[in-house]
Design a protein around this motif. Structure first.
Motif, short mmCIF file in Angstrom:
data_model
loop_
_atom_site.label_atom_id
_atom_site.label_comp_id
_atom_site.label_asym_id
_atom_site.label_seq_id
_atom_site.Cartn_x
_atom_site.Cartn_y
_atom_site.Cartn_z
N UNK A 226 0.96 -1.53 0.01
CA UNK A 226 0.48 0.08 -0.19
C UNK A 226 0.82 0.68 -0.17
N UNK A 227 1.96 1.24 0.85
CA UNK A 227 3.41 2.83 0.22
C UNK A 227 3.75 2.73 -1.40
N UNK A 228 3.03 1.52 -1.69
CA UNK A 228 4.55 1.75 -2.77
C UNK A 228 4.31 3.09 -4.09
N UNK A 229 3.20 3.65 -4.23
CA UNK A 229 3.16 4.96 -4.70
C UNK A 229 4.17 6.05 -3.62
N UNK A 230 3.50 6.13 -2.53
CA UNK A 230 5.11 6.87 -1.98
C UNK A 230 6.12 6.72 -1.86
N UNK B 123 6.68 0.94 -12.62
CA UNK B 123 7.63 1.20 -11.05
C UNK B 123 6.46 0.56 -9.79
N UNK B 124 5.07 1.24 -9.93
CA UNK B 124 4.95 0.65 -8.63
C UNK B 124 4.49 -0.01 -8.15
N UNK C 48 8.54 -5.99 -4.68
CA UNK C 48 9.65 -6.03 -3.71
C UNK C 48 9.11 -6.17 -1.80
N UNK C 49 7.90 -5.11 -1.75
CA UNK C 49 7.86 -4.87 -0.29
C UNK C 49 6.40 -6.01 -0.15
N UNK C 50 6.61 -7.06 -0.72
CA UNK C 50 6.34 -8.09 -0.44
C UNK C 50 7.00 -9.83 -0.63
N UNK C 51 8.50 -9.36 -1.34
CA UNK C 51 8.88 -10.42 -1.73
C UNK C 51 10.09 -10.79 0.04
N UNK C 52 9.75 -12.11 0.10
CA UNK C 52 10.11 -12.93 1.79
C UNK C 52 11.43 -12.66 1.88
#
Length: 167
Positions: A9-13, A42-43, A49-53
């Motif tokens: 959810x923070x990807x855009x920021x 890119x988003x 990336x933010x989901x990657x273990x």
């Protein structure tokens, strides 16, 4: 100031701050702004990336605005799993000097200590970035090598100090 683990959810920021970082401090990152803005979706890439273990990106929020980030990534191969790397450290110029960088790196170190098997953290920093080097040394990192001409931005070369923190 609030430090938290970023989510998709923070990807855009995150992407907005990343573009700012690449423009404000081109010598501090291997990626270039020009390459970044040409990246397709890119988003979506950031969300993945933010989901990657094993990939942890922390954000510093000032009144709900993302003003700083740092990423901790554990090595995945069997012989390197005892290592993790700190990447993509950036604090927006408007909030520098307020302890944001220290809070971010401290949180990354704290997280690394909770992950079974991680024994050391590595990072690289441009040799002339005295403020960042001072922060890392204050947090226990030591220089273990210098790579000459590690980065080239237009016609200027930058050396990088490679640093380690044994946990």
């Amino acid at each position: 100031m609030e430090i938290k683990l970023l989510t998709p959810a923070d990807a855009s920021a995150y992407w907005e701050l990343r573009l700012e970082a690449l423009q404000q401090s081109p010598e501090a990152f291997a990626s270039s702004y020009e390459e970044a803005i040409q990246r397709p979706n890119p988003i979506e890439h950031v969300e993945n990336n933010l989901r990657t273990e094993g990939n942890y990106t922390f954000g510093a929020f000032d009144q709900n605005k993302l003003v700083g980030v740092v990423t901790l990534v554990q090595e995945s191969s069997l012989k390197l799993k005892h290592r993790a790397n700190i990447f993509a450290m950036y604090v927006s110029p408007v909030t520098r000097g307020q302890g944001v960088g220290k809070a971010l790196v401290t949180e990354a170190i704290r997280k690394a200590k909770t992950i079974e098997g991680i024994e050391k953290l590595n990072l690289s920093v441009v040799s002339t970035n005295e403020a960042a080097k001072k922060l890392y040394i204050q947090l226990g990192f030591k220089v273990f090598g210098v790579e000459e001409k590690a980065l080239k931005v237009e016609d200027t070369y930058y050396d990088e100090d490679h640093m380690v923190l044994i946990l």
